[in-house]
Write an enzyme that holds these catalytic residues in place. Structure first.
Site, PDB file in Angstrom:
ATOM      1  N   ASP A 132     -15.519  -2.196  -5.508  1.00 12.80           N
ATOM      2  CA  ASP A 132     -15.643  -3.371  -4.646  1.00 12.80           C
ATOM      3  C   ASP A 132     -17.075  -3.891  -4.706  1.00 12.80           C
ATOM      4  OD1 ASP A 132     -13.598  -4.553  -2.309  1.00 12.80           O
ATOM      5  OD2 ASP A 132     -15.706  -5.095  -2.019  1.00 12.80           O
ATOM      6  N   CYS A 182      -3.336 -13.752  -4.121  1.00 11.87           N
ATOM      7  CA  CYS A 182      -3.134 -14.321  -2.781  1.00 11.87           C
ATOM      8  C   CYS A 182      -3.513 -15.796  -2.766  1.00 11.87           C
ATOM      9  CB  CYS A 182      -3.910 -13.533  -1.733  1.00 11.87           C
ATOM     10  SG  CYS A 182      -5.684 -13.515  -2.000  1.00 11.87           S
ATOM     11  N   PHE A 235     -10.968  -3.998  -6.342  1.00  9.80           N
ATOM     12  CA  PHE A 235     -11.053  -4.817  -5.127  1.00  9.80           C
ATOM     13  C   PHE A 235     -10.510  -4.003  -3.949  1.00  9.80           C
ATOM     14  CE2 PHE A 235     -10.091  -7.635  -8.774  1.00  9.80           C
ATOM     15  CZ  PHE A 235     -11.243  -8.401  -8.813  1.00  9.80           C
ATOM     16  N   ARG A 267       0.849  -1.205   0.000  1.00  9.84           N
ATOM     17  CA  ARG A 267       0.000   0.000   0.000  1.00  9.84           C
ATOM     18  C   ARG A 267       0.882   1.251   0.000  1.00  9.84           C
ATOM     19  NH1 ARG A 267      -3.961  -3.172   3.096  1.00  9.84           N
ATOM     20  NH2 ARG A 267      -2.739  -3.078   4.994  1.00  9.84           N
ATOM     21  N   ALA A 293     -16.208  -6.495 -10.369  1.00 12.66           N
ATOM     22  CA  ALA A 293     -15.040  -5.892 -11.010  1.00 12.66           C
ATOM     23  C   ALA A 293     -14.898  -6.327 -12.466  1.00 12.66           C
ATOM     24  CB  ALA A 293     -13.781  -6.267 -10.232  1.00 12.66           C
ATOM     25  N   ASP A 309      -6.143  -6.160  -6.619  1.00 12.73           N
ATOM     26  CA  ASP A 309      -5.874  -6.987  -5.439  1.00 12.73           C
ATOM     27  C   ASP A 309      -7.083  -7.887  -5.168  1.00 12.73           C
ATOM     28  OD1 ASP A 309      -4.769  -8.032  -3.143  1.00 12.73           O
ATOM     29  OD2 ASP A 309      -5.312  -6.334  -1.880  1.00 12.73           O
TER      30      ASP A 309
HETATM   31  N1  SAH Z   1      -6.784  -4.204  -1.392  1.00  8.71           N
HETATM   32  C1  SAH Z   1      -7.561  -4.389  -0.192  1.00  8.71           C
HETATM   33  C2  SAH Z   1      -7.934  -5.834   0.047  1.00  8.71           C
HETATM   34  C3  SAH Z   1      -8.743  -6.489  -1.046  1.00  8.71           C
HETATM   35  S1  SAH Z   1      -9.546  -7.947  -0.566  1.00  8.71           S
HETATM   36  C4  SAH Z   1      -6.806  -3.770   0.990  1.00  8.71           C
HETATM   37  O1  SAH Z   1      -5.655  -3.359   0.832  1.00  8.71           O
HETATM   38  O2  SAH Z   1      -7.375  -3.704   2.071  1.00  8.71           O
HETATM   39  C5  SAH Z   1     -10.564  -8.332  -1.905  1.00  8.71           C
HETATM   40  C6  SAH Z   1     -11.830  -7.502  -2.041  1.00  8.71           C
HETATM   41  O3  SAH Z   1     -12.469  -7.896  -3.248  1.00  8.71           O
HETATM   42  C7  SAH Z   1     -12.870  -7.654  -0.959  1.00  8.71           C
HETATM   43  O4  SAH Z   1     -13.143  -6.407  -0.395  1.00  8.71           O
HETATM   44  C8  SAH Z   1     -14.128  -8.192  -1.680  1.00  8.71           C
HETATM   45  O5  SAH Z   1     -15.334  -7.578  -1.211  1.00  8.71           O
HETATM   46  C9  SAH Z   1     -13.879  -7.775  -3.101  1.00  8.71           C
HETATM   47  N2  SAH Z   1     -14.476  -8.614  -4.146  1.00  8.71           N
HETATM   48  C10 SAH Z   1     -14.574  -9.950  -4.199  1.00  8.71           C
HETATM   49  N3  SAH Z   1     -15.088 -10.347  -5.393  1.00  8.71           N
HETATM   50  C11 SAH Z   1     -15.317  -9.216  -6.097  1.00  8.71           C
HETATM   51  C12 SAH Z   1     -15.828  -8.960  -7.411  1.00  8.71           C
HETATM   52  N4  SAH Z   1     -16.179  -9.950  -8.232  1.00  8.71           N
HETATM   53  N5  SAH Z   1     -15.914  -7.678  -7.805  1.00  8.71           N
HETATM   54  C13 SAH Z   1     -15.539  -6.663  -6.998  1.00  8.71           C
HETATM   55  N6  SAH Z   1     -15.052  -6.850  -5.770  1.00  8.71           N
HETATM   56  C14 SAH Z   1     -14.944  -8.104  -5.328  1.00  8.71           C
END
Ligand code: SAH
Length: 395
Positions: free
Chosen positions: A249, A339, A227, A211, A279, A299
């Protein structure tokens, strides 16, 4: 104590001190053991191999606590492992002002199935295996004595618990109820963390460094944070001087918390646009509209939970990376992550390369990224290394 005997042809991984024993490697169990109870692990010749937790419901029948015959598994053992983990975090001299980090990273800290995250004076625990569950009260007692926190809260609501026949459980373990939102400091910014309902234990602590790196690429940029969860990268991008951040998100609650985090840091909320939705669809819409960005962060959640999901996961990574490359201006930067522990870094890099190729973009890796050092990886436990990322510059 019951005794588990390991098949002679399956000794190799235990000899290398890998803490997992799969059901197929166990020749027999002598004596009665409850799920989670400690058993001695021996070879067919009666040689001591380790002492671990028995979990009949799981594919991983045994998780080794100790490879030392002299070490008894009890309060002193857990105290020692917690002290080791605590001492490691102290020795890391993490950035000044940081009030959140992972204190115990399960197998990699010698405590299979135990995760403990610190958010200021609140500690959040996850117990994900039968053995961790068996020793839960002991672990909490030792943790309390060692760290004297205000609150110890449990978030054992992980999907993997069902594989161990354990029901989800959340709630206060010690001290006072945590506030609705716990404030933490990270990378010179402030974040509110929902330890009760947030993802994982509330925050993606493993992305801390990454970050902060994003801030360096954000000056004057139009940023797309895909995300975005509670706005971890968004806040850092604004700190780095981004002109605009579009954050995507699927969770409205996450985006709402991201809004609060933007305000908490005193940034102009009108510089951020929230898009709540899928997304994959939103990226396609941007492509069709001809939208362009200078910095894109991808992410995503874990696409592959098991090996048979890997091919589908690879297609998912390829898809979003291809779309991201299309949306980047020349000279732009992509932060892309996976991840999924199942996906090896080399294969991930190949997927990203294929995506650039199909998008007809030239790009170079500027830096390779990993989880932070408070998420160590046991040398005997390569599975502990799961987060990988690339910073790519597009020409
Ligand atoms: N980058 C963030 C963590 C991301 S975790 C940080 O630094 O805190 C992954 C995220 O993707 C979650 O918040 C989840 O709600 C979202 N997510 C999962 N599937 C998704 C989709 N198909 N479209 C959009 N968001 C999604």
């Amino acid at each position: 104590m019951a005794i588990a005997t390991i098949k002679t042809e399956r000794l190799k991984s235990l000899k290398r001190r890998h803490p997992w024993v799969f059901s197929g490697a166990v020749a027999r169990i002598k004596g009665a053991a409850q799920p989670g109870e400690t058993v001695d692990i021996l070879s067919e010749q009666g040689e001591f191999l380790g002492r671990g937790a028995y979990s009949p419901a799981s594919q991983i029948t045994l998780r080794v606590w100790s490879f030392d015959e002299q070490e008894e598994i009890g309060p002193a053992f857990f105290r020692n492992r917690l002290e080791r983990a605590w001492e490691l975090r102290r020795s890391l001299r993490l950035e000044p002002g940081l009030t959140a980090c992972r204190l115990v990273n399960a197998e990699s800290d010698g405590l299979p199935g135990v995760v403990i995250d610190r958010y200021g004076e609140t500690l959040v625990c996850q117990f994900s295996s039968a053995g961790a569950e068996w020793w839960r009260e002991t672990i909490v007692e030792q943790l309390e004595e060692l760290t004297r926190p205000k609150t110890i809260y449990e978030r054992s609501d992980l999907e993997v618990r069902s594989k161990e026949s354990l029901a989800p459980r959340c709630g206060l373990l010690y001290g006072v109820e945590p506030p609705e939102l716990v404030e933490i400091g990270e990378g010179g910014c402030r974040y509110l963390v929902d330890v009760r309902r947030g993802h994982k234990t509330g925050f993606y602590l493993d992305q801390r460094h990454n970050r902060q790196l994003a801030a360096r690429f954000a000056h004057g940029a139009e940023v797309l944070n895909v995300f975005s969860y509670s706005g971890g990268f968004t806040v850092q991008a604004l700190k780095g001087g981004a002109n605009l951040v579009v954050q995507i998100d699927a969770s409205a609650a996450a985006l709402e918390l991201a809004r609060r985090n933007i305000l908490l840091n005193g940034f102009d909320p009108s510089a951020v646009i929230d898009l709540c939705g899928d997304a994959f669809q939103l990226l396609r819409r941007f492509r069709d509209e001809g939208r362009r960005f200078d910095l894109i962060i991808l992410d995503p959640p874990k696409f592959a939970e098991s090996r048979h999901q890997l091919p589908g996961a690879c297609r998912g990574y390829k898809d979003i990376n291809l779309l991201a490359f299309r949306l980047l201006r020349p000279g732009g930067t992509l932060f892309t992550f996976s991840c999924s522990g199942m996906l090896e870094p080399d294969l991930f890099q190949k997927i990203v390369a294929d995506a650039a190729l199909d998008a007809d973009r030239q790009a170079a890796i500027v830096t390779r990224l990993f989880q932070g050092e408070d998420h160590p990886v046991g040398l005997n436990f390569p599975e502990g290394s799961y987060l990988k990322g690339l910073i790519c510059r597009v020409f």
